[in-house]
Design a protein around this motif. Structure first.
Motif, PDB file in Angstrom:
ATOM      1  N   GLN B 181       0.833  -1.201   0.000  1.00  0.00           N
ATOM      2  CA  GLN B 181       0.000   0.000   0.000  1.00  0.00           C
ATOM      3  C   GLN B 181       0.875   1.262   0.000  1.00  0.00           C
ATOM      4  O   GLN B 181       0.663   2.177  -0.795  1.00  0.00           O
ATOM      5  CB  GLN B 181      -0.860  -0.026   1.257  1.00  0.00           C
ATOM      6  CG  GLN B 181      -2.107   0.809   1.157  1.00  0.00           C
ATOM      7  CD  GLN B 181      -3.099   0.438   2.274  1.00  0.00           C
ATOM      8  OE1 GLN B 181      -2.870  -0.526   3.001  1.00  0.00           O
ATOM      9  NE2 GLN B 181      -4.160   1.189   2.390  1.00  0.00           N
ATOM     10  N   GLY B 182       1.887   1.250   0.881  1.00  0.00           N
ATOM     11  CA  GLY B 182       2.795   2.395   0.967  1.00  0.00           C
ATOM     12  C   GLY B 182       3.592   2.563  -0.314  1.00  0.00           C
ATOM     13  O   GLY B 182       3.794   3.682  -0.803  1.00  0.00           O
ATOM     14  N   GLY B 186       3.557   5.655  -2.637  1.00  0.00           N
ATOM     15  CA  GLY B 186       4.831   6.336  -2.868  1.00  0.00           C
ATOM     16  C   GLY B 186       5.128   6.564  -4.345  1.00  0.00           C
ATOM     17  O   GLY B 186       5.754   7.562  -4.720  1.00  0.00           O
ATOM     18  N   ILE B 187       4.696   5.661  -5.216  1.00  0.00           N
ATOM     19  CA  ILE B 187       4.958   5.865  -6.651  1.00  0.00           C
ATOM     20  C   ILE B 187       3.828   6.677  -7.293  1.00  0.00           C
ATOM     21  O   ILE B 187       3.833   6.908  -8.504  1.00  0.00           O
ATOM     22  CB  ILE B 187       5.130   4.528  -7.432  1.00  0.00           C
ATOM     23  CG1 ILE B 187       3.834   3.696  -7.403  1.00  0.00           C
ATOM     24  CG2 ILE B 187       6.331   3.732  -6.925  1.00  0.00           C
ATOM     25  CD1 ILE B 187       3.835   2.507  -8.358  1.00  0.00           C
ATOM     26  N   ASP B 191      -4.950   4.399  -8.259  1.00  0.00           N
ATOM     27  CA  ASP B 191      -5.951   3.503  -7.669  1.00  0.00           C
ATOM     28  C   ASP B 191      -5.219   2.412  -6.888  1.00  0.00           C
ATOM     29  O   ASP B 191      -4.984   1.304  -7.376  1.00  0.00           O
ATOM     30  CB  ASP B 191      -6.819   2.885  -8.780  1.00  0.00           C
ATOM     31  CG  ASP B 191      -7.811   1.848  -8.242  1.00  0.00           C
ATOM     32  OD1 ASP B 191      -7.955   1.723  -7.000  1.00  0.00           O
ATOM     33  OD2 ASP B 191      -8.439   1.157  -9.068  1.00  0.00           O
ATOM     34  N   VAL B 192      -4.864   2.763  -5.630  1.00  0.00           N
ATOM     35  CA  VAL B 192      -4.031   1.868  -4.821  1.00  0.00           C
ATOM     36  C   VAL B 192      -4.736   0.530  -4.563  1.00  0.00           C
ATOM     37  O   VAL B 192      -4.155  -0.539  -4.752  1.00  0.00           O
ATOM     38  CB  VAL B 192      -3.651   2.568  -3.490  1.00  0.00           C
ATOM     39  CG1 VAL B 192      -3.016   1.578  -2.519  1.00  0.00           C
ATOM     40  CG2 VAL B 192      -2.705   3.732  -3.761  1.00  0.00           C
ATOM     41  N   ALA B 193      -6.010   0.598  -4.161  1.00  0.00           N
ATOM     42  CA  ALA B 193      -6.739  -0.644  -3.840  1.00  0.00           C
ATOM     43  C   ALA B 193      -6.857  -1.528  -5.072  1.00  0.00           C
ATOM     44  O   ALA B 193      -6.656  -2.751  -5.008  1.00  0.00           O
ATOM     45  CB  ALA B 193      -8.124  -0.318  -3.279  1.00  0.00           C
ATOM     46  N   GLY B 194      -7.165  -0.931  -6.212  1.00  0.00           N
ATOM     47  CA  GLY B 194      -7.283  -1.689  -7.456  1.00  0.00           C
ATOM     48  C   GLY B 194      -5.971  -2.346  -7.820  1.00  0.00           C
ATOM     49  O   GLY B 194      -5.938  -3.528  -8.194  1.00  0.00           O
ATOM     50  N   PRO B 253       5.858   6.777   4.349  1.00  0.00           N
ATOM     51  CA  PRO B 253       5.887   6.416   5.783  1.00  0.00           C
ATOM     52  C   PRO B 253       5.277   5.031   6.041  1.00  0.00           C
ATOM     53  O   PRO B 253       5.814   4.263   6.852  1.00  0.00           O
ATOM     54  CB  PRO B 253       5.046   7.497   6.455  1.00  0.00           C
ATOM     55  CG  PRO B 253       4.690   8.514   5.411  1.00  0.00           C
ATOM     56  CD  PRO B 253       5.070   7.999   4.074  1.00  0.00           C
ATOM     57  N   ALA B 254       4.149   4.672   5.380  1.00  0.00           N
ATOM     58  CA  ALA B 254       3.542   3.351   5.583  1.00  0.00           C
ATOM     59  C   ALA B 254       4.498   2.261   5.103  1.00  0.00           C
ATOM     60  O   ALA B 254       4.615   1.200   5.724  1.00  0.00           O
ATOM     61  CB  ALA B 254       2.209   3.247   4.842  1.00  0.00           C
ATOM     62  N   LEU B 255       5.190   2.536   3.990  1.00  0.00           N
ATOM     63  CA  LEU B 255       6.173   1.582   3.469  1.00  0.00           C
ATOM     64  C   LEU B 255       7.252   1.315   4.513  1.00  0.00           C
ATOM     65  O   LEU B 255       7.603   0.157   4.790  1.00  0.00           O
ATOM     66  CB  LEU B 255       6.781   2.142   2.182  1.00  0.00           C
ATOM     67  CG  LEU B 255       7.897   1.334   1.514  1.00  0.00           C
ATOM     68  CD1 LEU B 255       7.420  -0.037   1.073  1.00  0.00           C
ATOM     69  CD2 LEU B 255       8.475   2.091   0.303  1.00  0.00           C
ATOM     70  N   GLU B 256       7.747   2.372   5.126  1.00  0.00           N
ATOM     71  CA  GLU B 256       8.783   2.228   6.154  1.00  0.00           C
ATOM     72  C   GLU B 256       8.274   1.387   7.331  1.00  0.00           C
ATOM     73  O   GLU B 256       8.955   0.497   7.830  1.00  0.00           O
ATOM     74  CB  GLU B 256       9.226   3.599   6.667  1.00  0.00           C
ATOM     75  CG  GLU B 256      10.336   4.231   5.848  1.00  0.00           C
ATOM     76  CD  GLU B 256      11.535   3.300   5.639  1.00  0.00           C
ATOM     77  OE1 GLU B 256      12.085   2.780   6.629  1.00  0.00           O
ATOM     78  OE2 GLU B 256      11.915   3.064   4.463  1.00  0.00           O
TER      79      GLU B 256
END
Lengths: 458, 458
Positions: B181-182, B186-187, B191-194, B253-256
């Motif tokens: 998700q992060g 970040g990129i 549509d993150v969920a898709g 931040p979520a990725l980290e």
């Protein structure tokens, strides 16, 4: 998932974790006894074709039908799903399982089966819509020797005798269909089956009413009714019932056979567990409409007689048949939910704690979690159920957390290599140095005990 | 009951007694590990209101509805019975149980639950209509610390590592929703969920197709697709995935946070059971449409990858909520039937015998049955599962009977007070004098062993 606060479904009892631990211990005890006697475990699927459940006959209102939700609206779609229903006992599925697997089983085949069953009846005292039964049966091809009747009585008697001491005393009541049937034949009753069905109601209906019914519905004369009620009133804890029956002066070969078989069951169970499980010949017991042909069993729990029989069964000349081979069987079914749930409800049965954990390992600070986990792993490696505090709160709070769950010990890991681990007994308050590689709690604290103390300290 | 020879119901597998004994041993092992870690057992009823099963939303075709047979014809009678269906997993019932009993549970609450579930789907390889799951979950009020993610991974890892040696090696694949998700955030994915749903199909759909879908359906440009596929291709058995993700140069931040959490899970499981259970970070794992919010798990059995994941789960920010209180949870569900039934089917898992009995006590003649029973009782009293011959046939026949069942010992009771009891080891043929009050078989013969030998001597 967001939900409204749900309410229990009537007739579908669920246990709290502490109660489930007690039930599990009891089930483990049953399994141990069954397996010591060579009974093999099976489980059958929850569903059977409805045709098999109804025996091909009239539709029984107590059966729960099962259908894919998408097919619910379609009528006449029964065949697509095979018209399935939830089993209402473990006997019908077992008979089907034996026929289906006959070529892969060795006979006589001893099996036990502990599973849920479902009945769509009105929930009321001791009657549930979903409940657990524990069945044992011995089934043979063509002929099953009588000594297996004694065997199942003895095995179930041992199971009952091994129940926790908090379970009230139990009375295993045994009779034999041949006795009542032979007796009724011997006195010349015109409708033997009808008279057996009436006599089976003796524990629900006043004796005078039974007498009237025997006269009006089954054609007995006054003298026959009198001797029938005398016969059905015979209850002995030893084999003296034989003399009392003989004193009634009725002659019949089936009656003689029944007397011999019942006496043999009584003798074999005489030494079970005096004071805990009594075994008695009770000549009223006929098991109503069931297809028993010899020995029949019922069981009462003293002080809980209103529950009815909590453990019943008997001998079938044909438990199953595929047209070529007949499978006679003898078995008993213990109504585990019917036995346990009233005892949970009134507090007779409860667990010494709410979790399996014997030890809570206290956490000094979050940085010590890895080291604290190692202490817990050392304890678990030696079979001690252990949990680690969820948060590094003040020790007093962690101790109260253990107390609330009934965990008997709190472990304080050493804070430096040269200091010592300590373990505190919550009950006594005593705190002593201890080594996680050697310390053991007393056996009674290692696993959850039944009713050693109220299940919470509150 | 007379019946036609029945046929199995597709999708409702049943085990032979020897297989059930293996399954029971494995379930006992799971229970032992779960309880050593302080997980308490619960069982929930088989039925839930259909509304709860469907989450109040669209009707799911996989649900089996349950209705009293007498009410099956009536439409609109759902309310009378509450519109019930069989549960299709153990998560929905557990969430309901927690809400219903919240006032009587201590949080964080650790529970395990081993039960049947039902799904009306087409039966096919590894998919059944009735099957057994073993779930663990930890649930808290409002906040559940991350270290519980590590705990459930570790406990289920220990369970997998303790499976019988005949079970093929297992690969526990872990990722974290925050990572993917992060990364997508970040990129700058529109549509993150898709995009997460598309990437989740990577093990079923060729990579090029996934790339096309990411472009056409979720609006990623070619460069974004390339870096996404590089990210999703990362699979490491240690924490080196952290460096490989960082090398892709995406900041979020979520990725980290996800990198830190996943690295912690990997480190905690590093020492589980090398060669038996490997644990790896696999960044493709997203668990599709499930409502996971952090750690996610899947498990493959080597050589049986076509079965899909046999053990899956993860972290929910809200496993349950009653509107006032939210209950975050983390759990894993082991698909016991999916794991075991293919191994029974191909003979990988089998029992050393067909009955629990370690000893068959031979019967010289029917008159000796009582004395022979006493020998059996003496053996059982010391924990040795024992059966007595059903009939006093020739000893050779009784020995072959034991052989056919895989019973390792035949006991010959003494025939006179001055003679000795003897016990014969069927395998070696050796027969020696023995005392029923002291003799013990070797530990490996006492209980049913897994795959020590073919399950029958035939």
């Amino acid at each position: 998932m967001a939900m409204n606060t749900p309410r229990p479904l009537s007739g579908f009892p669920e246990l709290l974790p502490a109660q489930r631990m007690v039930e599990q211990q009891i089930i483990d005890g049953l399994r141990r006894t069954f397996e010591l006697h060579g009974f093999a475990p099976i489980e059958t699927r929850a569903v059977e074709p409805i045709q098999r459940l109804t025996g091909g006959g009239e539709i029984d209102k107590e059966i729960y039908a099962v259908r894919r939700l998408a097919d619910l609206g379609d009528s006449g779609n029964d065949d697509a799903e095979g018209g399935l229903g939830l089993h209402f006992d473990l006997t019908v599925p077992f008979a089907r399982y034996v026929l289906e697997n006959a070529g892969r089983l060795d006979f006589p085949f001893r099996r036990y089966q502990i599973q849920k069953v479902w009945r769509g009846e009105r929930p009321q005292g001791g009657r549930f819509r979903e409940f657990t039964q524990a069945d044992i049966d011995i089934i043979a091809k063509d002929v099953l020797a009588f000594h297996h009747d004694i065997e199942v009585a003895r095995v179930m008697g041992e199971v009952l005798a091994a129940l926790p001491a908090q379970v009230p005393a139990l009375r295993l009541q045994v009779s034999n269909r041949k006795l009542l049937q032979g007796f009724l034949t011997g006195i010349g009753a015109p409708d033997v089956a009808g008279a057996m069905r009436v006599i089976d109601k003796l524990d629900k209906v006043p004796t005078e009413v039974i007498g009237d019914l025997l006269r009006t519905d089954t054609g007995l004369c006054a003298e026959q009714v009198k001797v029938c009620l005398e016969f059905a009133g015979i209850r002995t804890t030893d084999t003296s019932f034989v003399e009392r029956v003989r004193a009634l002066g009725v002659q019949d070969p089936a009656l003689e056979e029944g007397l011999g078989e019942l006496a043999a069951v009584l003798e074999a169970c005489a030494d079970l567990a005096p004071g805990r499980v009594s075994v008695e010949a009770d000549l009223r017991i006929a098991r109503g409409l069931d297809y028993y042909t010899g020995t029949v069993f019922e069981t009462r729990m003293l002080g809980y007689e209103a529950l009815g029989s909590i453990c019943s069964g008997g001998r079938y000349d044909s438990l199953a048949s595929d047209g070529r081979t007949t499978y006679p069987g003898v078995g008993i079914s213990l109504g585990l939910s019917r036995l346990l749930i009233p005892l949970f409800a009134d507090g007779t049965l409860r667990a010494s704690r709410n979790v399996p954990s014997a030890v809570l390992v206290a956490l000094a600070d979050e940085e010590s979690r890895d080291a604290t986990n190692l202490v817990a792993q050392a304890l678990r490696a030696r079979g001690i159920p252990t949990e680690v505090s969820a948060a590094a709160e003040k020790y007093g709070k962690q101790i109260r957390f253990a107390q609330r769950r009934g965990i008997p010990y709190v472990w304080f890991p050493r804070t430096a290599p040269e200091s010592e681990h300590e373990v505190k007994n919550i009950d006594s308050g005593e705190q002593v140095p201890a080594d996680p590689d050697t310390w053991l709690p007393p056996a009674q604290d290692l696993t959850v005990a039944i009713d050693a103390a109220p299940s919470t300290a509150e």
